[in-house]
Design an enzyme around this catalytic site. Structure first.
Site, PDB file in Angstrom:
ATOM      1  N   GLY A  67       0.825  -1.213   0.000  1.00  0.00           N
ATOM      2  CA  GLY A  67       0.000   0.000   0.000  1.00  0.00           C
ATOM      3  C   GLY A  67       0.853   1.254   0.000  1.00  0.00           C
ATOM      4  O   GLY A  67       2.065   1.201  -0.292  1.00  0.00           O
ATOM      5  N   ASP A  68       0.239   2.364   0.364  1.00  0.00           N
ATOM      6  CA  ASP A  68       0.926   3.655   0.337  1.00  0.00           C
ATOM      7  C   ASP A  68       2.165   3.670   1.237  1.00  0.00           C
ATOM      8  O   ASP A  68       3.182   4.260   0.891  1.00  0.00           O
ATOM      9  CB  ASP A  68      -0.033   4.762   0.779  1.00  0.00           C
ATOM     10  CG  ASP A  68      -1.144   4.953  -0.239  1.00  0.00           C
ATOM     11  OD1 ASP A  68      -0.868   4.823  -1.445  1.00  0.00           O
ATOM     12  OD2 ASP A  68      -2.293   5.206   0.166  1.00  0.00           O
ATOM     13  N   THR A  70       4.169   1.236   1.991  1.00  0.00           N
ATOM     14  CA  THR A  70       5.279   0.482   1.400  1.00  0.00           C
ATOM     15  C   THR A  70       5.959   1.305   0.299  1.00  0.00           C
ATOM     16  O   THR A  70       7.187   1.411   0.261  1.00  0.00           O
ATOM     17  CB  THR A  70       4.769  -0.867   0.840  1.00  0.00           C
ATOM     18  OG1 THR A  70       4.054  -1.533   1.874  1.00  0.00           O
ATOM     19  CG2 THR A  70       5.909  -1.745   0.371  1.00  0.00           C
ATOM     20  N   HIS A  72       5.880   4.523  -0.034  1.00  0.00           N
ATOM     21  CA  HIS A  72       6.506   5.649   0.684  1.00  0.00           C
ATOM     22  C   HIS A  72       7.899   5.234   1.173  1.00  0.00           C
ATOM     23  O   HIS A  72       8.882   5.941   0.963  1.00  0.00           O
ATOM     24  CB  HIS A  72       5.598   6.037   1.860  1.00  0.00           C
ATOM     25  CG  HIS A  72       6.215   6.937   2.878  1.00  0.00           C
ATOM     26  ND1 HIS A  72       6.162   8.307   2.793  1.00  0.00           N
ATOM     27  CD2 HIS A  72       6.913   6.659   4.010  1.00  0.00           C
ATOM     28  CE1 HIS A  72       6.790   8.837   3.829  1.00  0.00           C
ATOM     29  NE2 HIS A  72       7.250   7.857   4.577  1.00  0.00           N
ATOM     30  N   ASN A 224      -0.144  17.826  -8.991  1.00  0.00           N
ATOM     31  CA  ASN A 224       0.517  17.022 -10.010  1.00  0.00           C
ATOM     32  C   ASN A 224       1.940  16.734  -9.508  1.00  0.00           C
ATOM     33  O   ASN A 224       2.681  17.673  -9.215  1.00  0.00           O
ATOM     34  CB  ASN A 224       0.540  17.861 -11.301  1.00  0.00           C
ATOM     35  CG  ASN A 224       1.332  17.214 -12.401  1.00  0.00           C
ATOM     36  OD1 ASN A 224       2.181  16.352 -12.174  1.00  0.00           O
ATOM     37  ND2 ASN A 224       1.062  17.627 -13.617  1.00  0.00           N
ATOM     38  N   GLU A 284       1.559   7.905   7.525  1.00  0.00           N
ATOM     39  CA  GLU A 284       2.362   7.344   8.621  1.00  0.00           C
ATOM     40  C   GLU A 284       2.622   8.438   9.645  1.00  0.00           C
ATOM     41  O   GLU A 284       2.901   9.583   9.280  1.00  0.00           O
ATOM     42  CB  GLU A 284       3.693   6.780   8.100  1.00  0.00           C
ATOM     43  CG  GLU A 284       3.555   5.750   6.984  1.00  0.00           C
ATOM     44  CD  GLU A 284       2.811   4.482   7.414  1.00  0.00           C
ATOM     45  OE1 GLU A 284       3.067   4.000   8.523  1.00  0.00           O
ATOM     46  OE2 GLU A 284       1.979   3.992   6.628  1.00  0.00           O
TER      47      GLU A 284
END
Ligand SMILES: Nc1ncnc2c1ncn2[C@@H]1O[C@H](COP(=O)(O)OP(=O)(O)OP(=O)(O)O)[C@@H](O)[C@H]1O
Length: 311
Positions: A67-68, A70, A72, A224, A284
């Site tokens: 997920g995010d 990981t 990250h 963006n 996190e």
């Protein structure tokens, strides 16, 4: 090009494990496999390969399956390393990375990238600085209500049940409702382009590098991750009931004209936070602010290379 898969088997309550099992059946190239064993491990693994890639000028493709959190962690390990490409296969509960960036789904897309990687894209990374500490975010960094939601959601066993019933997207909404009554608003001062603006009764201030947060909410529609800017969103002076209604519009990015929502776009912002408020980077935990703390939100250009499907 060397290919390394970095798999967080815990992500998405086993979704990463399932996706890897399917993918490897049709993967006909040599690769290395690394399983993450604890929080922060993906960064250590990525750093190790980045060092090898740089030392031997040997291109590596690191593919995060998770997920995010990981993705990250993997990106943290390779910042400004030219020889490394990062790809991802979304397998978490929220998967905002997969909404804001291109990801892989099929083995054939990965194989094609290793043969012809001209489609890689140079990406920015968001920067958060407080005192002597520097943190990075690929998606967003927030102070306030969203960080509080992330914290109680990450600490709760219920997140696993939501994932088990394939309801991962609802996790954030559930904990948002839970957090609504408990959270105490705070005051901030935003300093941007030499101008100062004070906001009271603030619920959250979030810096975005891409549009999505909270598992699919389009909090910052114009963001963006390669335009060298970040967008700052402030939600303030709004009752609990209206905040709830506002969040339902955020899913569709329709909140930006509402009075309680202020947005800025730029390369750098200083934000003075008055109160002890919780923060996050990419969902996190990122500490609690001191009573009067200045936070710098910025952006680093050309920070990492995204591996994308070849068209
Ligand atoms: N073996 C492990 N045991 C426990 N935690 C791990 C392990 N490996 C990685 N982690 C941690 O798991 C955390 C959550 O992973 P990740 O964010 O990828 O999945 P998720 O929470 O299901 O998805 P999302 O963030 O998209 O909602 C990461 O922050 C990482 O540090």
């Amino acid at each position: 090009m060397k290919v390394v898969f970095i798999i967080n088997e815990k992500a998405g309550n086993g979704a990463a494990k399932r996706k890897w099992k399917n993918l490897r059946k049709s993967l006909q190239i040599p690769y290395k496999l690394e399983y993450t064993e604890y929080p922060g491990h993906a960064t250590e693994i990525a750093k190790r390969y980045a060092t090898i890639a740089t030392k031997f000028s040997d291109k590596h493709l690191l593919i995060a399956i998770g997920g995010d959190g990981t993705v990250h962690e993997v990106v943290q390990g390779v910042i400004t390393t030219g020889e490394v490409y990062i790809g991802a296969i979304s397998a978490g509960s929220g998967n905002d990375f997969g909404r804001g960036y291109e990801t892989f789904t099929e083995a054939s897309e990965i194989v094609r990238f290793t043969q012809q990687h001209s489609n890689a894209k140079v990406m920015d990374i968001g920067v958060l600085q407080k005192n002597d500490e520097t943190l990075y975010y690929i998606n967003n960094a927030g102070i306030g209500f969203d960080a509080y939601i992330s914290k109680i959601s990450n600490e709760s066993k219920l997140k696993r049940y939501f994932n088990f019933f394939r309801l991962g997207k609802l996790t954030y909404v559930f904990f948002l409702l839970k957090a609504l009554n408990r959270f105490k608003t705070f005051s901030i001062k935003v300093i941007h382009n030499g101008e100062e603006q004070v906001y009271d009764n603030v619920w959250l201030v979030v810096a975005s590098n891409q549009p999505y947060f909270g598992g699919g909410m389009k909090i910052s529609p114009s963001s963006n991750p390669s335009d060298h800017n970040i967008e700052l969103t402030i939600i303030y002076n709004i009752s609990r009931l209206k905040l709830l209604l506002l969040f339902s519009t955020v899913f569709f990015g329709k909140h930006t004209g509402i009075k309680a929502v202020q947005q800025y776009s730029g390369e750098a912002f200083e934000v003075d936070i008055h109160g002890e408020v919780i923060g996050h980077t990419d969902g996190e935990f990122a500490g609690i602010t001191e009573k009067n703390q200045r936070i710098h939100f910025g952006v680093m250009h050309h920070a990492w290379h995204l591996a994308r499907k070849t068209s």
